[in-house]
Design a protein around this motif. Sequence first.
Motif, PDB file in Angstrom:
ATOM      1  N   UNK A 363      -5.433 -62.594 -29.815  1.00 55.53           N
ATOM      2  CA  UNK A 363      -4.047 -62.710 -30.217  1.00 55.53           C
ATOM      3  C   UNK A 363      -3.582 -63.031 -31.542  1.00 55.53           C
ATOM      4  N   UNK A 364      -4.669 -63.368 -32.328  1.00 52.45           N
ATOM      5  CA  UNK A 364      -4.345 -63.913 -33.534  1.00 52.45           C
ATOM      6  C   UNK A 364      -3.990 -62.987 -34.485  1.00 52.45           C
ATOM      7  N   UNK A 388      -5.142 -69.092 -31.510  1.00 48.51           N
ATOM      8  CA  UNK A 388      -5.021 -70.271 -32.295  1.00 48.51           C
ATOM      9  C   UNK A 388      -3.400 -70.594 -32.705  1.00 48.51           C
ATOM     10  N   UNK A 389      -2.771 -69.484 -32.739  1.00 53.81           N
ATOM     11  CA  UNK A 389      -1.228 -69.792 -33.057  1.00 53.81           C
ATOM     12  C   UNK A 389      -0.504 -70.091 -31.726  1.00 53.81           C
ATOM     13  N   UNK A 394       4.664 -69.088 -25.010  1.00 56.78           N
ATOM     14  CA  UNK A 394       5.335 -70.025 -25.869  1.00 56.78           C
ATOM     15  C   UNK A 394       4.126 -71.414 -25.930  1.00 56.78           C
ATOM     16  N   UNK A 395       2.850 -70.975 -26.009  1.00 56.31           N
ATOM     17  CA  UNK A 395       1.960 -71.975 -26.149  1.00 56.31           C
ATOM     18  C   UNK A 395       1.202 -72.411 -24.990  1.00 56.31           C
ATOM     19  N   UNK A 412      -5.918 -73.443 -31.046  1.00 59.27           N
ATOM     20  CA  UNK A 412      -5.230 -74.497 -31.938  1.00 59.27           C
ATOM     21  C   UNK A 412      -5.111 -76.072 -31.604  1.00 59.27           C
ATOM     22  N   UNK A 413      -4.516 -76.771 -32.534  1.00 61.24           N
ATOM     23  CA  UNK A 413      -4.339 -78.016 -32.160  1.00 61.24           C
ATOM     24  C   UNK A 413      -3.354 -78.449 -31.136  1.00 61.24           C
TER      25      UNK A 413
END
Length: 420
Positions: A363-364, A388-389, A394-395, A412-413
């Motif tokens: 998906x990056x 990663x994004x 929505x995450x 991601x973080x």
Amino acid sequence: MAIKRWIGNAPATVDVWTITLSGTIASQTYTATINSKDITYVAGIDETVDSVLRGLVAAWNSLTSPPPAEFQELTATGLPGAGPLTSIRLTQDLAGRPTVLSVGTTGDATFAIVNTVTATGPNDFANPLNWSDGATPEDLDTLVFDSGSIPCKYNLGTTLEGVTVAVDPGYAGQIGLPMTNRDNSGAPYHEYRTTSLTLAGGTVEVNSGQVGRCNLAFGSHPATVRVRNTGQRIDPETPVVLITGGDATSELSMNRGDVGLAFFQGETATMPLVRTAYTSQPLSDVNLVIGTGADVTTLTKNGGNVVCRAAVSTVRQELMGGVITLSDAATVTTLNAFAGTVVLSTTGTIGTINLYGNSVLDVDQDPRPRTVTNPINVFSRDVTIRDNQKVINSGTLSLNTHGAVSVHVEHGANTTMLFT
């Protein structure tokens, strides 16, 4: 019902048109039109047939203010050569290339045009001399392209039914015209002639590694297309085989080659069943682009590269993998990936994703938000998910691991994941 081979033997003739003018002449606007483009001459109150025709010839052949490129393909000559003009002769510069012309006036003058000599030649689908049996194709015929390199590109708009077309090894020509006419490289224009071999349905098999263009249009009729091999693109931006049309029974299968289904904006194609495989190179034998105007129910691929911009009910990527890119606003109800990579680059909604084997969900490559309705089902510890994004939902990445002891997730973080 006959077998006809394309031989391209017809002699070329030059397209010639004759314009005549009579009646009430003064205070009118006279227009000649090609491809929705006009050349005009506005007649004053004292004009005559001779002066109007001379004005049109001058406008047509102007060097200081060139007319549109389509007009530059013909030369205008006033007739007779001596004395007042009574007509205009328009002569195509290239033998065998047809033109579509019309004329009109705003007044009561009789302003008419006739195709005095019709262009034909070795590229004319409708010329019987271009076929091995000396007869124009008819319904239920089998049309074979298996030798030579003479293009088939004019008079392609047929209503033939039940035709079988075989593009076999040995044929190195082209079938159809490009969307942009570059006969004069310094003056290209959008092609107005029929660009695709148009059939009222039929069966086509393309199996030539030398063919660089094969445009097919089926209208709203049943079509079965098999692509076994193609050559390299003539236009680097356009697939070798372009397909439009089809109906609820139509299908496309390919195991090697380069195909665009409803490739250009505004085109449509109905191919409920699309299947891809491979011949010798699973990862590169197939290149397929499914445009936004395509109606596809089931896409089954086994290797190769597919870009899908349309709504598809079921997508299944088999064990030989490859890459499928869901782009634009593509939607998928159920996506099954057993190997290879799925690139999620669409703003459309994906319903259910099932990941098996060593498949990768990437998906990056697109930072826009993505919606996956249901938790992503993971059936193997070798699956990889790259977000990663954190754009999916929505995450919040929802996974159903179905007993898999691990899964490789790049999220991601400060990530948020839900396991069900």
